[in-house]
Design a protein around this motif. Structure first.
Motif, PDB file in Angstrom:
ATOM      1  N   LEU A  80     -12.599  -4.202   5.751  1.00 32.75           N
ATOM      2  CA  LEU A  80     -11.707  -5.359   5.944  1.00 32.75           C
ATOM      3  C   LEU A  80     -11.052  -5.382   7.328  1.00 32.75           C
ATOM      4  O   LEU A  80     -10.968  -6.439   7.963  1.00 32.75           O
ATOM      5  N   TRP A  81     -10.561  -4.217   7.769  1.00 34.77           N
ATOM      6  CA  TRP A  81      -9.818  -4.196   9.047  1.00 34.77           C
ATOM      7  C   TRP A  81     -10.667  -4.751  10.197  1.00 34.77           C
ATOM      8  O   TRP A  81     -10.245  -5.702  10.869  1.00 34.77           O
ATOM      9  N   PRO A  82     -11.886  -4.223  10.438  1.00 33.08           N
ATOM     10  CA  PRO A  82     -12.669  -4.819  11.532  1.00 33.08           C
ATOM     11  C   PRO A  82     -13.072  -6.266  11.246  1.00 33.08           C
ATOM     12  O   PRO A  82     -13.047  -7.115  12.149  1.00 33.08           O
ATOM     13  N   ASN A 112       0.828  -1.205   0.000  1.00 31.78           N
ATOM     14  CA  ASN A 112       0.000   0.000   0.000  1.00 31.78           C
ATOM     15  C   ASN A 112       0.868   1.263   0.000  1.00 31.78           C
ATOM     16  O   ASN A 112       0.652   2.178  -0.777  1.00 31.78           O
ATOM     17  N   ARG A 113       1.892   1.282   0.867  1.00 28.33           N
ATOM     18  CA  ARG A 113       2.748   2.475   0.944  1.00 28.33           C
ATOM     19  C   ARG A 113       4.115   2.222   0.322  1.00 28.33           C
ATOM     20  O   ARG A 113       4.645   1.102   0.415  1.00 28.33           O
ATOM     21  N   LEU A 114       4.706   3.285  -0.233  1.00 29.08           N
ATOM     22  CA  LEU A 114       6.085   3.210  -0.738  1.00 29.08           C
ATOM     23  C   LEU A 114       7.053   3.080   0.442  1.00 29.08           C
ATOM     24  O   LEU A 114       6.702   3.426   1.567  1.00 29.08           O
ATOM     25  N   HIS A 122       1.889  -7.249  -0.639  1.00 26.58           N
ATOM     26  CA  HIS A 122       1.670  -7.210   0.808  1.00 26.58           C
ATOM     27  C   HIS A 122       0.307  -6.675   1.228  1.00 26.58           C
ATOM     28  O   HIS A 122      -0.114  -5.603   0.771  1.00 26.58           O
ATOM     29  N   ASP A 123      -0.308  -7.424   2.110  1.00 29.84           N
ATOM     30  CA  ASP A 123      -1.369  -6.982   3.015  1.00 29.84           C
ATOM     31  C   ASP A 123      -2.767  -6.765   2.414  1.00 29.84           C
ATOM     32  O   ASP A 123      -2.965  -6.762   1.211  1.00 29.84           O
ATOM     33  N   TYR A 124      -3.688  -6.556   3.388  1.00 28.32           N
ATOM     34  CA  TYR A 124      -5.129  -6.610   3.107  1.00 28.32           C
ATOM     35  C   TYR A 124      -5.617  -5.558   2.136  1.00 28.32           C
ATOM     36  O   TYR A 124      -6.688  -5.721   1.543  1.00 28.32           O
ATOM     37  N   GLN A 125      -4.870  -4.477   1.970  1.00 29.06           N
ATOM     38  CA  GLN A 125      -5.328  -3.431   1.047  1.00 29.06           C
ATOM     39  C   GLN A 125      -5.255  -3.900  -0.415  1.00 29.06           C
ATOM     40  O   GLN A 125      -5.897  -3.318  -1.272  1.00 29.06           O
ATOM     41  N   LEU A 126      -4.474  -4.955  -0.686  1.00 23.84           N
ATOM     42  CA  LEU A 126      -4.164  -5.318  -2.085  1.00 23.84           C
ATOM     43  C   LEU A 126      -4.467  -6.783  -2.419  1.00 23.84           C
ATOM     44  O   LEU A 126      -3.731  -7.418  -3.186  1.00 23.84           O
ATOM     45  N   SER A 133      -3.707   7.326  14.496  1.00 25.32           N
ATOM     46  CA  SER A 133      -3.828   6.481  13.312  1.00 25.32           C
ATOM     47  C   SER A 133      -5.231   6.605  12.720  1.00 25.32           C
ATOM     48  O   SER A 133      -6.205   6.682  13.468  1.00 25.32           O
ATOM     49  N   ARG A 134      -5.330   6.660  11.402  1.00 32.40           N
ATOM     50  CA  ARG A 134      -6.599   6.600  10.650  1.00 32.40           C
ATOM     51  C   ARG A 134      -7.704   7.430  11.301  1.00 32.40           C
ATOM     52  O   ARG A 134      -8.830   6.962  11.528  1.00 32.40           O
ATOM     53  N   GLU A 135      -7.366   8.680  11.602  1.00 32.10           N
ATOM     54  CA  GLU A 135      -8.259   9.483  12.441  1.00 32.10           C
ATOM     55  C   GLU A 135      -9.562   9.890  11.770  1.00 32.10           C
ATOM     56  O   GLU A 135     -10.484  10.327  12.444  1.00 32.10           O
ATOM     57  N   SER A 195     -10.700  -0.606   2.973  1.00 34.28           N
ATOM     58  CA  SER A 195      -9.570  -1.238   3.680  1.00 34.28           C
ATOM     59  C   SER A 195      -9.749  -1.143   5.193  1.00 34.28           C
ATOM     60  O   SER A 195      -9.565  -2.135   5.902  1.00 34.28           O
ATOM     61  N   ASN A 196     -10.094   0.063   5.677  1.00 37.94           N
ATOM     62  CA  ASN A 196     -10.021   0.254   7.125  1.00 37.94           C
ATOM     63  C   ASN A 196     -11.354   0.321   7.866  1.00 37.94           C
ATOM     64  O   ASN A 196     -11.371   0.344   9.099  1.00 37.94           O
ATOM     65  N   ALA A 197     -12.478   0.338   7.150  1.00 35.35           N
ATOM     66  CA  ALA A 197     -13.766   0.276   7.859  1.00 35.35           C
ATOM     67  C   ALA A 197     -14.540  -0.994   7.468  1.00 35.35           C
ATOM     68  O   ALA A 197     -15.528  -1.328   8.109  1.00 35.35           O
ATOM     69  N   ASP A 241       0.980   1.441  21.580  1.00 31.63           N
ATOM     70  CA  ASP A 241       0.111   0.939  20.510  1.00 31.63           C
ATOM     71  C   ASP A 241      -0.233   2.054  19.531  1.00 31.63           C
ATOM     72  O   ASP A 241      -0.247   3.222  19.909  1.00 31.63           O
ATOM     73  N   ARG A 242      -0.592   1.685  18.295  1.00 33.61           N
ATOM     74  CA  ARG A 242      -1.337   2.624  17.478  1.00 33.61           C
ATOM     75  C   ARG A 242      -2.689   2.803  18.161  1.00 33.61           C
ATOM     76  O   ARG A 242      -3.205   1.864  18.787  1.00 33.61           O
ATOM     77  N   LEU A 243      -3.260   4.002  18.060  1.00 36.11           N
ATOM     78  CA  LEU A 243      -4.547   4.257  18.722  1.00 36.11           C
ATOM     79  C   LEU A 243      -5.641   3.566  17.906  1.00 36.11           C
ATOM     80  O   LEU A 243      -6.317   4.194  17.091  1.00 36.11           O
ATOM     81  N   LEU A 274      -0.025 -11.717   4.142  1.00 38.81           N
ATOM     82  CA  LEU A 274      -1.047 -10.973   4.886  1.00 38.81           C
ATOM     83  C   LEU A 274      -0.489 -10.640   6.274  1.00 38.81           C
ATOM     84  O   LEU A 274      -0.184 -11.541   7.054  1.00 38.81           O
ATOM     85  N   HIS A 275      -0.369  -9.350   6.572  1.00 37.06           N
ATOM     86  CA  HIS A 275       0.231  -8.944   7.850  1.00 37.06           C
ATOM     87  C   HIS A 275      -0.767  -9.003   9.001  1.00 37.06           C
ATOM     88  O   HIS A 275      -0.377  -8.945  10.162  1.00 37.06           O
ATOM     89  N   ILE A 276      -2.039  -9.072   8.690  1.00 33.09           N
ATOM     90  CA  ILE A 276      -3.059  -9.068   9.749  1.00 33.09           C
ATOM     91  C   ILE A 276      -3.681 -10.481   9.822  1.00 33.09           C
ATOM     92  O   ILE A 276      -3.395 -11.322   8.966  1.00 33.09           O
ATOM     93  N   PRO A 277      -4.529 -10.761  10.810  1.00 35.75           N
ATOM     94  CA  PRO A 277      -5.087 -12.114  10.892  1.00 35.75           C
ATOM     95  C   PRO A 277      -6.004 -12.401   9.701  1.00 35.75           C
ATOM     96  O   PRO A 277      -6.597 -11.471   9.147  1.00 35.75           O
ATOM     97  N   PHE A 328     -11.318   3.784  -0.879  1.00 34.62           N
ATOM     98  CA  PHE A 328     -10.461   2.592  -0.902  1.00 34.62           C
ATOM     99  C   PHE A 328      -9.720   2.399   0.420  1.00 34.62           C
ATOM    100  O   PHE A 328      -9.709   1.307   0.991  1.00 34.62           O
ATOM    101  N   TYR A 329      -9.105   3.492   0.939  1.00 36.45           N
ATOM    102  CA  TYR A 329      -8.235   3.354   2.115  1.00 36.45           C
ATOM    103  C   TYR A 329      -9.029   3.446   3.425  1.00 36.45           C
ATOM    104  O   TYR A 329      -9.105   2.479   4.182  1.00 36.45           O
ATOM    105  N   TYR A 330      -9.657   4.614   3.670  1.00 39.40           N
ATOM    106  CA  TYR A 330     -10.427   4.731   4.928  1.00 39.40           C
ATOM    107  C   TYR A 330     -11.652   3.826   4.891  1.00 39.40           C
ATOM    108  O   TYR A 330     -12.036   3.249   5.908  1.00 39.40           O
TER     109      TYR A 330
HETATM  110  C1  G6P Z   1      -0.898  -2.489  10.103  1.00 37.92           C
HETATM  111  C2  G6P Z   1      -1.081  -2.994   8.682  1.00 37.92           C
HETATM  112  C3  G6P Z   1      -0.179  -2.265   7.718  1.00 37.92           C
HETATM  113  C4  G6P Z   1      -0.310  -0.762   7.901  1.00 37.92           C
HETATM  114  C5  G6P Z   1      -0.046  -0.362   9.345  1.00 37.92           C
HETATM  115  C6  G6P Z   1      -0.210   1.156   9.598  1.00 37.92           C
HETATM  116  O1  G6P Z   1       0.315  -2.910  10.623  1.00 37.92           O
HETATM  117  O2  G6P Z   1      -0.870  -4.378   8.615  1.00 37.92           O
HETATM  118  O3  G6P Z   1      -0.489  -2.625   6.388  1.00 37.92           O
HETATM  119  O4  G6P Z   1       0.576  -0.089   7.031  1.00 37.92           O
HETATM  120  O5  G6P Z   1      -0.958  -1.075  10.172  1.00 37.92           O
HETATM  121  O6  G6P Z   1      -1.446   1.592   9.142  1.00 37.92           O
HETATM  122  P1  G6P Z   1      -1.631   2.675   7.984  1.00 37.92           P
HETATM  123  O7  G6P Z   1      -3.082   2.644   7.699  1.00 37.92           O
HETATM  124  O8  G6P Z   1      -1.158   3.970   8.591  1.00 37.92           O
HETATM  125  O9  G6P Z   1      -0.777   2.286   6.804  1.00 37.92           O
END
Ligand code: G6P
Length: 478
Positions: A110-112, A27-29, A155-159, A326-328, A106-108, A288-290, A179-182, A101-103
């Motif tokens: 897949l993440w939960p 997802n990120r460079l 790498h990871d759930y975003q892709l 994080s992801r505020e 991916s994050n509202a 932790d990340r918040l 996959l970095h997450i469960p 795509f991201y907030y």
């Molecule tokens: C987790 C995810 C990563 C993500 C990181 C930070 O560790 O597995 O893919 O990069 O959180 O989150 P963010 O949304 O800031 O990239």
């Protein structure tokens, strides 16, 4: 983890038989734009993934496809460029794509969903369409970077759709996905309206890696149920191709953390922290990340319980919570922040004494040197996620305890609990259990502390992040 710590020797060590060129898609460079002396420039990003994988990519003059970290309009339009021997292939994302795509997906969604549905996942068809669209853009950018016969690591759930999209664009590739997450149990994954598309997206890979054996099993079961894939938990067959599946627990650059922990400057900072917090008080730390998956609110609730029952007092101990924003923009993250801050206020209001706050709350991103000073100053690290792919903070703390002191209280629902069996393991939903474990952690005998930390250090030192990347790529290219 700082990239500077990557020595020439590390690079020389990395020979990858059978890999001429390696392309990473994430997802990120691995670089971010920073301002220095009024000028913007690119700098290697901190973080485990980058320092683990970048040496491999550098060695074979490979590419890295990813998002530059800012909305398209807020920075320069980017063409591919080279940074420290890595060909950087930016995928720009508009504000609207970031929102959907991201907030959004991916994050509202897949993440939960992937974290045991701790918060209700939001299913929106417009977000799904954006996910498909943006995944295709990553796949197209990757296709422009590769040649037939190349190795690609996604790498990871975003892709998760990129493996099959890329295979369609360039058929003769070796494609790995990690996959970095469960990966959730089948019954939870089943709720996803686009479950078959996600599974088929991943099945474009030759090798799919997960943090734990359970994650790998969950995936294989879901694949057999929701797609035409057949086979065992370790190997599936789909569209006439074999796909290997397995656990590859990620780790950290242990030597780097050990070097930081031995640095006189950081030791001095840690001493300063101890002086400020009171030499006679035990220092308990959370980092932790918040994020609502991290269980910060329940952990604080357990600490309040300990104080309420008089099992420990602010004269015995002090709690430090470092919470990285994080992801505020996502509502559930805003709600979590309110809960955590209310609980901190409540505990301090009820239990702090003049000069003796019960909780220090630091909501900020700390440089690694400051974080290390906290690790060195902490008698107890409390990592109690409700669900976590791995949790590298736990491993960083262990790596930094060169003198075998320090107690780790660890959730049994973190991937790290499968390896760090000598931590004090807790069920983060059990407030009573956590409260008594916190008390035991503070009172543990020196002998017990040493025995446990020695065992955990052996585990962490045996399996660092370089071994992780090496074993995945070796298996992929086998
Ligand atoms: C987790 C995810 C990563 C993500 C990181 C930070 O560790 O597995 O893919 O990069 O959180 O989150 P963010 O949304 O800031 O990239």
């Amino acid at each position: 983890m700082s990239p500077q710590a990557q020595t020439k020797t590390d690079l020389d060590r990395k020979s990858i038989p059978g890999v001429d060129r390696l392309t990473i898609v994430a997802n990120r460079l691995p670089v971010r734009r920073v301002e220095q002396g009024g000028r913007k420039r690119w700098q290697r990003s901190p973080g485990g993934l980058v320092s683990a994988v970048a040496p491999f990519v550098e060695r074979c003059h490979g590419s890295w496809v990813g998002w530059p970290g800012y909305p398209e309009k807020e920075g320069p339009a980017l063409k591919p460029f080279t940074h420290e021997d890595i060909s950087i292939r930016p995928v720009p994302l508009s504000q609207d794509e970031l929102d959907t795509f991201y907030y959004g997906f991916s994050n509202a969604t897949l993440w939960p969903l992937y974290h045991d549905a701790i918060r209700p996942p939001v299913f929106r068809r417009s977000w799904w369409r954006a996910y498909v669209h943006v995944n295709r853009r990553y796949a197209q950018a990757a296709a422009r970077a590769v040649e037939p016969g190349d190795t690609v690591w996604i790498h990871d759930y975003q892709l998760q759709l990129v493996p099959s999209m890329l295979r369609e664009l360039v058929p003769k590739l070796r494609i790995g996905f990690f996959l970095h997450i469960p990966f959730p149990p089948e019954e939870i994954f089943a709720r996803l309206p686009w479950r078959t598309q996600i599974i088929e997206g991943l099945l474009g890979s030759d090798l799919i890696g997960f943090q734990t054996k359970l994650g790998a099993q969950n995936f294989s079961r879901a694949a057999r149920r929701f797609s035409a894939a057949r086979g065992s938990d370790r190997q599936l067959d789909f569209s006439g191709r074999p796909i290997r599946v397995g656990p590859y627990p990620i780790s950290i650059d242990v030597k780097h953390y050990e070097q930081l922990a031995a640095s006189p400057e950081i030791i001095k900072r840690a001493e300063g922290l101890r002086d400020q917090m009171g030499r006679n008080r035990r220092v308990i730390l959370g980092v932790d990340r918040l994020d609502y998956t991290k269980g910060i609110d329940l952990r604080l609730r357990a600490f309040r319980d300990v104080l309420e029952r008089g099992r420990l007092s602010v004269r015995d101990c002090v709690f430090n919570q470092i919470a990285v924003p994080s992801r505020e923009q996502v509502e559930q993250y805003q709600e979590l922040r309110r809960n955590v801050e209310e609980e901190v206020g409540r505990i301090n209001g009820e239990f702090s004494e003049p000069g003796l706050p019960a909780v220090h709350y630091h909501r900020r991103n700390l440089p690694v040197e400051d974080l290390m000073a906290f690790y060195l100053a902490a008698d107890v690290l409390v990592i109690t996620p409700l669900r976590d792919g791995m949790n590298l903070v736990a491993k960083e703390y262990v790596a930094s305890r060169l003198d075998n002191t320090g107690v780790l209280v660890l959730s049994e629902f973190a991937g790290a609990a499968h390896e760090l069996r000598s931590a004090l393991l807790v069920n983060p939903y059990d407030i009573d259990g956590m409260a008594s474990t916190l008390e035991s952690a503070v009172r543990l005998s020196d002998r017990d502390v040493t025995r446990r930390m020695q065992a955990m250090r052996r585990v962490v030192k045996r399996h660092d992040v370089f071994k992780w990347a090496d074993s995945f790529i070796t298996e992929l290219t086998r």
